[in-house]
Structure formats: C-alpha cells, structure tokens
Scaffold this active site. Structure first.
Site, PDB file in Angstrom:
ATOM      1  N   ASN A 187      62.055  53.895  33.148  1.00 34.25           N
ATOM      2  CA  ASN A 187      63.237  53.528  32.256  1.00 34.25           C
ATOM      3  C   ASN A 187      63.476  51.971  31.869  1.00 34.25           C
ATOM      4  O   ASN A 187      62.364  51.126  32.233  1.00 34.25           O
ATOM      5  CB  ASN A 187      64.387  53.995  32.681  1.00 34.25           C
ATOM      6  CG  ASN A 187      65.277  54.978  31.494  1.00 34.25           C
ATOM      7  OD1 ASN A 187      65.304  54.338  30.423  1.00 34.25           O
ATOM      8  ND2 ASN A 187      65.611  56.246  31.811  1.00 34.25           N
ATOM      9  N   HIS A 229      59.491  50.893  32.007  1.00 36.00           N
ATOM     10  CA  HIS A 229      58.333  51.891  32.877  1.00 36.00           C
ATOM     11  C   HIS A 229      57.371  51.069  33.635  1.00 36.00           C
ATOM     12  O   HIS A 229      57.042  51.500  34.676  1.00 36.00           O
ATOM     13  CB  HIS A 229      57.796  52.835  31.803  1.00 36.00           C
ATOM     14  CG  HIS A 229      58.661  53.826  31.089  1.00 36.00           C
ATOM     15  ND1 HIS A 229      59.615  54.442  31.852  1.00 36.00           N
ATOM     16  CD2 HIS A 229      58.512  54.617  30.081  1.00 36.00           C
ATOM     17  CE1 HIS A 229      60.508  55.370  31.036  1.00 36.00           C
ATOM     18  NE2 HIS A 229      59.450  55.418  30.133  1.00 36.00           N
ATOM     19  N   HIS A 267      56.609  61.674  34.001  1.00 39.66           N
ATOM     20  CA  HIS A 267      56.939  61.857  32.601  1.00 39.66           C
ATOM     21  C   HIS A 267      56.364  62.828  31.536  1.00 39.66           C
ATOM     22  O   HIS A 267      55.806  62.666  30.333  1.00 39.66           O
ATOM     23  CB  HIS A 267      56.634  60.369  31.908  1.00 39.66           C
ATOM     24  CG  HIS A 267      57.632  59.836  30.554  1.00 39.66           C
ATOM     25  ND1 HIS A 267      57.450  60.348  29.362  1.00 39.66           N
ATOM     26  CD2 HIS A 267      58.696  59.143  30.571  1.00 39.66           C
ATOM     27  CE1 HIS A 267      58.100  59.761  28.627  1.00 39.66           C
ATOM     28  NE2 HIS A 267      59.040  59.109  29.285  1.00 39.66           N
ATOM     29  N   THR A 268      56.450  63.830  32.110  1.00 38.57           N
ATOM     30  CA  THR A 268      55.602  64.901  31.432  1.00 38.57           C
ATOM     31  C   THR A 268      56.664  65.412  30.314  1.00 38.57           C
ATOM     32  O   THR A 268      57.840  65.602  30.482  1.00 38.57           O
ATOM     33  CB  THR A 268      55.307  66.224  32.294  1.00 38.57           C
ATOM     34  OG1 THR A 268      54.286  65.733  33.219  1.00 38.57           O
ATOM     35  CG2 THR A 268      54.885  67.342  31.595  1.00 38.57           C
ATOM     36  N   GLU A 325      63.146  64.157  33.848  1.00 35.07           N
ATOM     37  CA  GLU A 325      62.464  63.046  34.586  1.00 35.07           C
ATOM     38  C   GLU A 325      63.653  62.826  35.815  1.00 35.07           C
ATOM     39  O   GLU A 325      64.502  62.067  35.497  1.00 35.07           O
ATOM     40  CB  GLU A 325      62.336  61.753  33.914  1.00 35.07           C
ATOM     41  CG  GLU A 325      61.605  61.857  32.500  1.00 35.07           C
ATOM     42  CD  GLU A 325      61.597  60.728  31.958  1.00 35.07           C
ATOM     43  OE1 GLU A 325      61.321  59.376  32.251  1.00 35.07           O
ATOM     44  OE2 GLU A 325      62.074  60.818  30.544  1.00 35.07           O
TER      45      GLU A 325
END
Length: 342
Positions: free
Chosen positions: A83, A110, A178-179, A306
């Site tokens: 983030n 990220h 992060h899927t 997430e």
C-alpha cells in the site's frame, strides 16, 4: 482425502537469462494452485463449481514477460511495505528516509518485491518456499532484510501463506499477497455480483489520493458496511473511487476476516489471518489489460482481499499499529484462503 502433488516446470527466462520456475500444487479432486519464482506470485488458481465445471478464478498472465511488464500486481507478493506511504517519506529513530515515489510521482506504493526473481524450493512435499534477500537501501529502506514466503496447500483446499522477515536495521515491514479474484471465472466481466462479508466494525478513511487521513471510523450507515453478507455492486457507486478500503479487524492472532461468495457458481472463499486489517479493492484501475487466454481485463474484472497492517502506518503513529521490525525480531504473519462450495 485428496492427496497433494507438486510438479515443477520452466516458466521462461528473464533478460539476464535467469530461469523462472513454476510450481503447480494440485489435489486429487481437481483443485489447483500455480506459483512462480518471479514476485513469489500466485500465477493461477483453478476451482470447480457446483456443476463440476473447472474455471480459472484469478486474473493473471500466460507468460513471464507479461509479469515482468505488469503494473497491476497480479498475484504477487508485495513489499517491503504494501500500500501507500505518503510522499514516499518517513522518519524512524531520528533518521529521515525518502523512498521511491512510484505512485504517480507522489507517493510510495508496494515496493519492488514483485519485480524480483526469488529463490525457490519444495518443503515436505506440500509447501513451496520462496526466499529473497533485500539489500540495505533498496527502494530507500534501511537494513538488509531476509524474506521468506511459504505457500502450503491442504487436501481440503486451504492455501496457507506464511510471510517471514528479519532485518539488520530497524525498518518498516508489511507484506501481503495481491491476487485478484473472480469466482465466476477470470473471463467474466465483473465481480459486482459477488457477495462479501468482512468481520470489521471500523475502517480508515482516505483522501482523494488514497492516503489515510489518520482517523478510524465506523462502517455503520456507510457503503463500507459488510458486517453481513452483501452484494458488492449494491453501493459501489456511492463511493468516489469505488472500493479501496482498509478494514480494521478486531482481535489478535489468527481469526476470521470474512468471506466472498458467488451464488451462480457456488464458489466461495473464506479468509483467516493474523494481520491487523483487510484491504478490499475492486480493481478500479484495470483498463483494457490483456491477460491470460487473450482476455481483456476491465474495471471490476477482479477484486483483492489483502490481509495486511494499516496503510501508511509509519506516518500515523501511535494511532495505527506499528509496522517497524527491529534487529533480533522475526516478522511472521499468516493468511489462509479456504476455497469451497456454498
């Protein structure tokens, strides 16, 4: 009981001719998860529906080069800090640190773990282990950080993700996966018909640039209220940037974070984690992204769940939970996705 098998194959080579490996974990009843070295990434998850039809339920790519070029963080491990960090800047123990401003030149987003080729191995015939040594100063962060991510598949379709890290200097650490999920199948146009439940009474409001304003607010009487199972599309237009919400999940240790359900297919995911919060993102910025099978991913084609610590925690102390890891400590967080039919 469904047995677990792991097969290993090549997924291509980088520009430096380093080979990327793919690990496919599967159960004897047809559930399958594929992982790749690049970014310690979930490349694929295939699940049957209530009519025994198999579909790919994550957004992603067919080849390594697309992951190298990817800007959407499909399936990857993100870090050192997931983030945004406001202005790419923080202070720690009297020192100032300026990070790369990779979010429209304004903020840090990220990190670079998703753009690294990790070392990989198989452990106990059920776990794939990825390791990466982040050098002191990488991305502007202090300390050499030794990172391990373990993926374990169980016979009953639980995907357990363990994140570990140690450091040589005090540094922020906040990793997640992060899927992007679409339980109707990755080629389906939207996730707005999915139903979501999040076990959270509070969230952290954001400004127009998705930076926390430093407050913790109640979800009651807001479009962010998913305390009971609700259709994602019902209130999404009441939010300026759709859902990109950090929920504060009460409690400590491994606990329920919620679940996602797609009624038509019967597919569902429950989430447990040791983390502090859950970031719910509805793929707002997907815009004609060419994915696997030549599918074009658009806004709302997938969603992310997430589990992580709070956004920009390092600049919101002491109100937000700390993300600082110090020498001699071990960072360990676990998230479990259980895939089932409902």
């Amino acid at each position: 009981m469904a047995n677990i098998t792991i097969t290993k194959s090549s997924f291509g080579r980088t520009e430096l001719n380093r080979e990327c490996m793919k690990y496919t974990l599967s159960t004897s009843d047809g559930f399958e998860v594929a992982l790749i070295d690049y970014g310690a990434t979930i490349q694929s998850i295939r699940q049957i529906d209530k009519n025994n039809r198999v579909a790919e339920i994550t957004l992603g790519y067919d080849n390594l080069q697309d992951y190298i070029d990817d800007k959407c963080y499909f399936g990857c491990t993100v870090g050192r800090v997931t983030n945004r960090i406001k202005n790419g800047y923080f202070q720690l123990d009297g020192h100032e640190y300026q990070l790369e401003k990779n979010d429209h030149g304004k903020h840090h987003l990220h990190g670079v773990f998703n753009k690294r080729l990790w070392k990989s191995s198989v452990e106990n015939n059920e776990t794939v282990v990825f390791k990466y040594l982040s050098p002191d100063g990488e991305d502007g962060y202090p300390g050499e950080v030794d990172v391990t991510v373990k993926y374990t598949l169980t016979y009953d379709h639980c995907l357990i993700i363990d994140f570990y890290a140690t450091t040589t200097k005090p540094t922020p650490i906040n990793m997640t996966n992060h899927t992007y999920f679409n339980l109707a199948g990755h080629a389906n146009v939207t996730i707005l018909d999915h139903e979501l439940m999040v076990a959270a009474n509070r969230y952290t409001p954001l400004d127009a640039e998705h930076i926390p304003i430093g407050e913790i607010a109640s979800v009651v009487n807001t479009p962010n209220d998913f305390r009971t199972l609700a259709r994602i599309g019902d209130h999404i237009n009441e939010i300026p940037y759709a859902y990109n919400v950090m929920y504060m999940v009460d409690g400590d240790g491994k606990r329920s974070f919620g679940k996602l359900v797609h009624r038509e297919s019967g597919r569902a995911i429950s989430v447990q984690s040791t983390q502090k919060g859950l970031q719910f993102y509805t793929g707002t910025y997907l815009d004609n992204i060419k994915g696997r099978d030549n599918v074009s991913y658009q806004k709302y084609s997938g969603l992310c769940l997430e589990a992580q610590n709070f956004t920009d925690s390092v600049n919101n102390q002491p109100r937000f939970p700390s993300t600082i890891l110090r020498p001699g400590e071990i960072y360990h967080e676990q998230t479990i996705f259980h895939f089932y039919l409902e």
